[in-house]
Design an enzyme around this catalytic site. Structure first.
Site, PDB file in Angstrom:
ATOM      1  N   MET A 260      32.363  -5.337   3.524  1.00 21.51           N
ATOM      2  CA  MET A 260      31.267  -4.471   3.940  1.00 21.51           C
ATOM      3  C   MET A 260      30.127  -4.586   2.944  1.00 21.51           C
ATOM      4  SD  MET A 260      29.864  -2.517   5.997  1.00 21.51           S
ATOM      5  CE  MET A 260      28.194  -1.949   5.665  1.00 21.51           C
TER       6      MET A 260
ATOM      7  N   GLU B  24      24.167  -9.349  11.779  1.00 24.25           N
ATOM      8  CA  GLU B  24      25.368 -10.178  11.722  1.00 24.25           C
ATOM      9  C   GLU B  24      25.137 -11.627  12.122  1.00 24.25           C
ATOM     10  OE1 GLU B  24      27.668  -9.179  10.112  1.00 24.25           O
ATOM     11  OE2 GLU B  24      27.489  -7.005  10.138  1.00 24.25           O
TER      12      GLU B  24
ATOM     13  N   GLU C 162      28.096 -11.692   2.914  1.00 22.77           N
ATOM     14  CA  GLU C 162      27.707 -10.351   2.459  1.00 22.77           C
ATOM     15  C   GLU C 162      26.445 -10.393   1.593  1.00 22.77           C
ATOM     16  OE1 GLU C 162      29.205  -8.074   4.007  1.00 22.77           O
ATOM     17  OE2 GLU C 162      30.734  -9.431   4.780  1.00 22.77           O
TER      18      GLU C 162
END
Length: 955
Positions: free
Chosen positions: A354, A411, A389
């Site tokens: 994340m 994304e 990330e």
């Protein structure tokens, strides 16, 4: 069996196989009810003694109910009050959070936390008596307080929870006019029972249980941690402080400003004020970890946090982070916007990673690498996730999509740029070609289903938001960016990205904002072209005739599907930059969707007659290409003579297109299968990897066909034999060669090549005697050694190795090995371990079920276990969990019988609420029906070809 009588009767009246179906179902139900349902043979699943890495969290059934935290009064209780605008899913656009002062106090061993948040709010344009913001599960412990910016207290008339939209609603005694206000709320929640929000997990260190608490907020779980305006365009600044026990440390998005010792037990850590952030990016962790540090070329500290006993496994991640971080600062021509960047490996983490701003959280398998324990594939995975990330620190964090319907702006971009980032660190890994086998070709399959969806899609619930975190947003998004970059040029694409980031710095943006930036730098009609790729699902297949005329139609895997459904504003026509190559000539011709008769490629006049026109050079376009049958046969001859006439991407693309076209009824299977003959000469990883995947569909359909499957194995076994024998079961330092070896040896084992299985069993026995295995062969040996020669003694030995392993990547390999045993009793024992969280972490449950389903003995067992334990899984993970949502489609991909279809339909009728799995269920049904029809339509064609191949010199 989990089937109600009334639905049983209804379905038993439908098909012509009613007696067989109902009889089998009853028998299976009795067997499973007595076996799986009662936990047959669970001796391996007793709680273990504490060791280096085994979780000791209590099973979910023993955790407190998080909706009723004990030891405090609860205010703002839920009410079914629908007389107000809080019934709307979206927050009002006239309320803007400006700043949060957030304080938290976790009690690690008690697994609870308390907190207080003061929110500065700007009210614009509208007068109201009501304010509402998000809150789920966590409870308000005092009446909220509200006051004006001048300090005047505003009396609260009432507050209540509105659970359908996950709101807490505050009603003031007087009107709130446009101005600035402060809202203060105290709250309490539990740290256990979940892998979202603010939660804790455990790990072992020198025989002791250690705790770590961290957050995971994307997409809609910040509201579980604290009351907030939990939408991505409600950006605000944050000042976070955490009171924790002395022997813990706290980290968050921003650097520490100061720490204050409160007494002999507690310390307060206060962090610097943040930049404007979306709620889903807010993060913190309370831990006892150590870190590995690098400093960026601009002086930014880059730290990797891990368990003290594993800190040596953070070295590679630290090295990758520095190189890729510097690369992206240079590529985007924009400095990273915070004073530091931390990464932390969480022992139990629900997603892969994340991108929290300044504090990226990871599953251990995606951050920690040990050269003595990790395979080449693990190393590449770590590098790729780190790069992904890091991209988000620009695309997603600095500029955030305005709403989740444009998730791909986060994304898709991260998935595209991750390959460039890894390539900056590992230039020999062929990463710019690997995007084909990692993203583009796999998602072509997903997007050829009627149950797919456009890249930009309306979402109006947390479940729908969660469901769009899928291959379309990630991989299709990345693939169309690759196509766009190739069309407008890498230089214009880079300039457009820079312009987009600067124009929307610290703000939110929509897809049209990105197209606008690209148009301004390139001068091309980017929006007109790209809207056809983002605002309708699917993609075209281009048919090239003998006159080099190219026409398009929508490509669907199911030949019987209606290509006009569901309706599309573009009628399933695309604006396509068509890249082609013949000889040494390469060019792009534009195919406008309005050109109904197609386009004609003007070929060079000085080429020999037998030259090959390659449409979709480098497979850079997001479409498939079909040629006339005689052209496919000519291509096979060219590939047989010298396959290096075409590059890696083109060879992989030919194979993938051929088998997809055959499955869709657009090419004869004989032509697709003939093309595979060239593989006996192929020696490169990317074409072999894609060939194995393309062929796997036929393998999966035939695996239970005792007459046909051996012929399939003999033919493809003969193709893989030369390269498998050449590469041998040996170690190799070359990264790509290691990936190739793993691919072909795995395929040889699946084809039951005696030499390959014999080597796997021999190495397995050596491992059983204590001899260490090469890291790149371990997974193969664990899987096929266990499959070919594993017994109860071997299984118990491997299970003990799993329990004592410290590296998460090794534990994952051992889980796959345990799932590969050809023994129903042992597989049942493994399934019974799932509910024991001391043995299998919450993050690994779906992994285990997936591995078992890949075992020919276990695929029915995994499916039956899920149906019997669905209510348990829903209680443990909730219907909003994206992994639970994908579980059914993951387990059912090879289903091809009427019984399996009936079971699935019955299961969906019994449990109609799919949550985040709604789209996944549709895909599962569509795929199963398609598989059934495929066997009826094509089994005999493939059987005839395989029969002929045994009487020829094809291979």
């Amino acid at each position: 069996m989990d089937i109600e009588d009334k639905t049983s009767k209804m379905h038993c009246m439908k098909g012509k196989h009613v007696v067989i179906i109902c009889g089998v179902v009853i028998a299976v139900g009795l067997i499973l009810g007595l076996g799986l349902g009662l936990g047959l043979d669970t001796k391996a699943c007793n709680p273990p003694e504490v060791n280096g890495q085994v979780s000791t969290k209590s099973p979910i059934s023993n955790t407190p109910d998080v909706t009723s935290p004990s030891g405090s009064s609860v205010f703002c209780s839920a009410k079914n009050d629908e007389n107000g605008p809080w019934t709307h899913f979206r927050l009002p656009n006239y309320v803007h959070p400006v700043h949060y002062d957030l304080h938290l106090t976790p009690e690690m061993e008690a697994e609870v936390y308390t907190g207080m948040v003061n929110i500065s709010i700007r009210l614009e344009e509208q007068t109201t008596k009501h304010l509402w913001l998000h809150l789920r599960e966590t409870k308000i412990t005092e009446m909220p307080q509200l006051w004006t910016s001048s300090g005047q207290v505003i009396e609260i008339k009432r507050c209540f929870g509105y659970e359908p939209q996950e709101y807490v609603v505050i009603e003031a005694e007087e009107d709130l006019r446009p101005s600035n206000y402060f809202l203060s709320m105290r709250f309490k929640g539990y740290l256990n029972g979940s892998l979202v929000g603010f939660y804790s997990t455990t790990y072992g260190e020198n025989g002791k249980i250690k705790y770590i608490a961290a957050t995971d907020h994307e997409p809609t779980d910040a509201r579980k941690s604290f009351p907030c305006f939990d939408e991505p365009n409600k950006k605000a600044t944050y000042t976070i402080s955490i009171t924790h026990e002395h022997d813990y440390e706290a980290i968050s998005n921003m650097p520490v400003e100061k720490t204050i010792s409160l007494d002999n037990k507690w310390t307060k850590t206060i962090f610097k004020k943040s930049v404007p952030m979306s709620t889903y990016l807010v993060a913190w962790a309370v831990h006892q970890f150590k870190y590995e540090e690098r400093i960026s070329s601009r002086g930014i500290p880059l730290r990797i946090y891990a368990q003290p006993q594993q800190i040596n496994t953070a070295i590679y991640a630290a090295n990758v982070t520095k190189v890729v971080f510097d690369y992206f600062e240079n590529y985007f021509n924009m400095n990273y916007s915070l004073p530091k960047l931390d990464k932390i490996a969480i022992p139990d983490f629900g997603t892969g990673a994340m991108e929290n701003w300044g504090l990226i959280t990871y599953r251990e398998t995606n951050l920690l690498y040990d050269s003595q324990e990790s395979a080449a594939s693990n190393k590449q995975r770590v590098a790729a996730v780190i790069a992904h990330e890091l991209v988000h620190q620009w695309f997603g964090n600095i500029v955030t999509m305005d709403w989740w319907d444009d998730l791909w702006l986060n994304e898709g971009f991260a998935s595209f740029f991750e390959f460039m980032g890894v390539n900056a660190k590992e230039e020999k890994w062929q990463m710019l070609d690997q995007i084909l086998i990692s993203d583009l070709l796999p998602v072509l399959k997903e997007d050829s289903l009627v149950s797919s969806h456009p890249i930009t899609v309306n979402v109006s619930s947390p479940d729908e938001i969660t469901s769009v975190f899928d291959g379309i947003s990630y991989s299709k998004g990345a693939s169309i960016l690759r196509m766009l970059e190739d069309w407008i040029s890498p230089e214009c694409f880079r300039a457009g990205c820079e312009k987009y980031l600067k124009e929307h710095y610290f703000k939110n943006a929509k897809t049209d904002d990105f197209w606008k930036a690209m148009e301004e730098v390139s001068g091309k009609p980017v929006k007109e072209v790209m809207d056809t790729w983002t605002r309708q699902m699917g993609y075209p297949v281009l048919k090239v005739d003998l006159n080099s005329t190219v026409t398009q139609q929508r490509f669907l895997l199911d030949p019987k599907a209606d290509p006009s459904k569901p309706s599309s504003q573009f009628s399933y026509k695309w604006n396509i930059p068509v890249k082609w190559k013949e000889g040494n000539t390469s060019n792009i011709i534009f195919y406008n969707k309005s050109e109904l008769a197609g386009i004609t490629i003007t070929r060079p006049s000085d080429l020999p007659l037998n030259s090959f026109l390659k449409v979709n050079k480098d497979h850079v376009g997001f479409y498939r290409v079909n040629y006339e049958p005689q052209v496919w046969r000519a291509l096979t001859d060219i590939m047989m003579k010298d396959h290096q006439n075409f590059n890696l991407a083109d060879r992989a693309g030919f194979i993938d297109d051929a088998f997809a076209l055959a499955r869709a009824g657009l090419l004869k299977y004989a032509d697709a299968l003939n093309l595979t003959r060239y593989l006996q000469n192929e020696a490169e990883y990317i074409p072999w990897q894609r060939a194995v995947v393309a062929i796997s569909y036929i393998r999966n359909m035939f695996e239970d066909d005792k007459a046909l499957y051996p012929k399939f194995q003999r033919y493809f076994g003969s193709l893989v034999k030369p390269i498998a024998s050449e590469l041998k079961w040996e170690x190799d330092e070359d990264h790509i060669k290691s990936l190739l070896r793993t691919t072909v040896l795995e395929f040889a084992c699946k084809m039951e090549d005696p030499e390959a299985l014999g080597n796997a069993s021999l190495l397995f026995k050596k491992w059983m005697s204590g001899i260490s295995l090469d890291v790149n062969l371990r997974l193969l040996v664990y899987r096929f050694g266990m499959q070919n020669s594993g017994d109860e003694q071997a299984w118990n030995y491997m299970f003990q190795k799993y329990r004592t392993a410290t590296l998460a990547q090794e534990k994952e390999k051992l889980l796959y090995g345990l799932a590969s045993v050809k023994n129903i009793t042992l597989l049942n024992r493994f399934l019974s371990c799932i509910k024991n969280t001391s043995l299998i972490r919450s993050q690994d449950v779906f992994t285990v079920l997936g591995y078992i389903s890949l075992n020919s003995y276990g695929k029915t067992m995994a499916w039956d276990w899920v149906r019997l334990n669905w209510e348990y899984l829903v209680k443990r993970y909730t219907l909003n969990d994206r992994n639970l949502g994908r579980l059914i489609s993951r387990l059912s991909g090879t289903f091809n019988t009427e019984l399996q279809l009936w079971q699935m339909e019955n299961f969906f009728e019994r449990y109609p609420d799919a949550g985040a799995g709604e789209a996944s269920r549709k895909q599962a049904l569509e795929t199963t029906k398609s598989n059934i029809e495929w066997l009826k339509q094509y089994r005999d064609d493939v059987a005839t070809w395989l029969e002929n191949s045994e009487h020829s010199n094809f291979a």
